[in-house]
Design an enzyme around this catalytic site. Structure first.
Site, short mmCIF file in Angstrom:
data_model
loop_
_atom_site.label_atom_id
_atom_site.label_comp_id
_atom_site.label_asym_id
_atom_site.label_seq_id
_atom_site.Cartn_x
_atom_site.Cartn_y
_atom_site.Cartn_z
N ASP A 125 -16.49 -8.12 1.21
CA ASP A 125 -17.57 -7.49 1.98
C ASP A 125 -18.06 -6.24 1.24
O ASP A 125 -17.33 -5.67 0.43
CB ASP A 125 -17.07 -7.04 3.36
CG ASP A 125 -16.90 -8.20 4.34
OD1 ASP A 125 -17.37 -9.32 4.04
OD2 ASP A 125 -16.30 -7.97 5.41
N MET A 126 -19.28 -5.80 1.58
CA MET A 126 -19.79 -4.56 0.99
C MET A 126 -19.86 -3.48 2.07
O MET A 126 -20.37 -3.73 3.17
CB MET A 126 -21.18 -4.79 0.39
CG MET A 126 -21.68 -3.63 -0.44
SD MET A 126 -20.57 -3.18 -1.82
CE MET A 126 -21.04 -4.38 -3.08
N GLN A 156 -26.54 -5.83 -0.36
CA GLN A 156 -27.32 -5.35 0.79
C GLN A 156 -28.77 -5.13 0.38
O GLN A 156 -29.06 -4.30 -0.49
CB GLN A 156 -26.72 -4.03 1.28
CG GLN A 156 -25.28 -4.18 1.78
CD GLN A 156 -24.47 -2.90 1.67
OE1 GLN A 156 -24.63 -2.14 0.71
NE2 GLN A 156 -23.58 -2.66 2.61
N ARG A 177 -23.22 -13.23 -1.08
CA ARG A 177 -23.74 -13.19 0.29
C ARG A 177 -24.81 -12.10 0.32
O ARG A 177 -24.56 -10.96 -0.08
CB ARG A 177 -22.64 -12.83 1.29
CG ARG A 177 -23.21 -12.60 2.70
CD ARG A 177 -22.25 -11.86 3.62
NE ARG A 177 -21.06 -12.61 3.90
CZ ARG A 177 -19.89 -12.04 4.23
NH1 ARG A 177 -19.76 -10.73 4.27
NH2 ARG A 177 -18.84 -12.79 4.47
N LYS A 180 -28.87 -7.69 5.06
CA LYS A 180 -29.75 -6.51 5.05
C LYS A 180 -28.94 -5.24 4.77
O LYS A 180 -29.39 -4.36 4.06
CB LYS A 180 -30.42 -6.36 6.42
CG LYS A 180 -31.55 -7.34 6.67
CD LYS A 180 -32.19 -7.04 8.02
CE LYS A 180 -33.31 -8.00 8.31
NZ LYS A 180 -33.79 -7.87 9.71
N THR A 219 -28.11 -13.67 7.86
CA THR A 219 -29.13 -13.01 8.68
C THR A 219 -29.33 -13.78 9.99
O THR A 219 -29.06 -14.98 10.07
CB THR A 219 -30.48 -12.94 7.94
OG1 THR A 219 -31.41 -12.23 8.75
CG2 THR A 219 -31.05 -14.29 7.59
N ARG A 281 -20.71 -0.87 15.55
CA ARG A 281 -21.80 -1.25 14.64
C ARG A 281 -22.61 -2.41 15.22
O ARG A 281 -23.84 -2.42 15.20
CB ARG A 281 -21.24 -1.65 13.27
CG ARG A 281 -20.80 -0.48 12.43
CD ARG A 281 -20.78 -0.83 10.94
NE ARG A 281 -19.76 -1.79 10.60
CZ ARG A 281 -18.51 -1.48 10.30
NH1 ARG A 281 -18.11 -0.23 10.28
NH2 ARG A 281 -17.64 -2.42 9.98
#
Ligand code: FAD
Length: 304
Positions: A125-126, A156, A177, A180, A219, A281
């Site tokens: 993940d970022m 992102q 992946r 946004k 998304t 979040r």
């Protein structure tokens, strides 16, 4: 988002935790690995794949990081044991990125060894912009050590730097992946306008597809889903070249529609005791947040 919803969002940090837990329930499989296994079985029965995430981030001790690493390895074992159609997602700050990069890399390698033994895949993940360079560096180090087929990264679209990152990753044949981005970044480094983020997302998606990279199209935005579907059609891509990705608890009808149309779709399925930061979040993104929070409060009062 209307003013009422914005007010609720800004007061979320003062909302009692038990109400947050009630409203956020839809986004989390549960506290235990068994909860994630059962949620993934249900998703799989509907033709939906999963990526399991052990909740947690920003750990500050080696003990916590090692425990998270072991929890990730356990997820990979459970996937194999229950023959789930699922892989693993991991945040590097959960396994020591902010403690020591080398230590973090070793932890990723332990997880990737387990994934390779189980013929499975790990997505890194970022997180926020303070982690981008280090996350990419660790990803590249483990990718070169492991040959690349069982590890992927996240980009992102809201970050101004992402076009350069994507061009480099495309040249490396990365599995990306594309999302946004969820963190609150400054306009100096991130697009803030919804339309600009959408345009950048589509630009990045085209770069990746034209380079024949495998892409996770993450998304729930109809504009992006429709644009991606059109690009997939124009480029004659096969379902093996891409997958749509969504979050647990978000837009399940659109998800089912994509599956019916023949697209592969994966649901991000988080579980664990560290549910709070993740839930906040998700709640901040929820357009109907006020309604859900008040419903939860009302239900709580009724139960008393
Ligand atoms: C599989 C997956 C993995 C992700 N991984 C990362 C990551 O590694 N790093 C990162 O920074 N971000 C990640 N994200 C989050 C992502 O960056 C966005 O913040 C999130 O997906 C919302 O953007 P959107 O494209 O869905 O568009 P939005 O415009 O936010 O959403 C489109 C529509 O979806 C619905 N919706 C969206 N969110 C919610 C919600 N919480 N509750 C109810 N309805 C909702 C609404 O109807 C909304 O109008 C990930 C997202 C997904 C789907």
């Amino acid at each position: 988002m209307n003013i009422f919803n914005q007010l609720v969002v800004s007061s979320l940090s003062f909302t009692p935790k038990f109400i947050v837990a009630k409203v956020a329930d839809r986004y989390i499989a549960g506290e235990h690995l068994a909860d994630a296994v059962s949620t993934v079985k249900q998703l799989n029965s509907k033709g939906v794949m999963a990526t399991i995430d052990v909740l947690g981030e920003d750990v500050t001790t080696r003990e916590e990081a090692t425990a998270s690493r072991d929890a990730c390895v356990n997820v990979l074992s459970a996937i194999a044991q229950h023959s789930l159609n699922a892989n693993l997602s991991v945040k590097l700050t959960q396994i020591g990125l902010k403690i020591d990069k080398e230590f973090c890399r070793e932890n990723v390698e332990t997880i990737l060894s387990a994934a390779r033994a189980a013929n499975n895949f790990v997505r890194i993940d970022m997180e926020d912009h303070t982690c981008t360079d280090d996350t990419l560096a660790v990803y590249r180090a483990v990718r070169s050590a492991f040959g690349g087929s069982n590890v992927g990264i996240v980009i992102q679209a809201y970050l101004r730097r992402s076009e350069d990152d994507v061009k480099t990753l495309a040249a490396e044949g990365a599995n990306v992946r594309l999302c946004k981005g969820i963190y609150n970044e400054s306009p100096a480094i991130a697009f803030k306008d919804r339309r600009e983020i959408q345009q950048n997302y589509i630009r990045l998606l085209k770069i990746l597809f034209n380079a024949k990279c495998r892409v996770g199209i993450a998304t729930h935005d109809d504009v992006l889903i429709d644009a991606a579907s059109q690009i997939i059609q124009d480029l004659h891509l096969t379902p093996q070249d891409y997958e749509f990705q969504m979050l647990l608890g978000v837009r399940s009808e659109r998800r089912a529609q994509l599956v019916r149309e023949g697209h592969r779709l994966r649901v991000y399925t988080p579980f664990g005791k560290q549910w709070y930061a993740y839930s906040i979040r998700r709640l901040k993104e929820n357009p109907q947040i006020a309604g859900y929070v008040f419903k939860a409060m009302f239900e709580t009062q009724r139960e008393k």
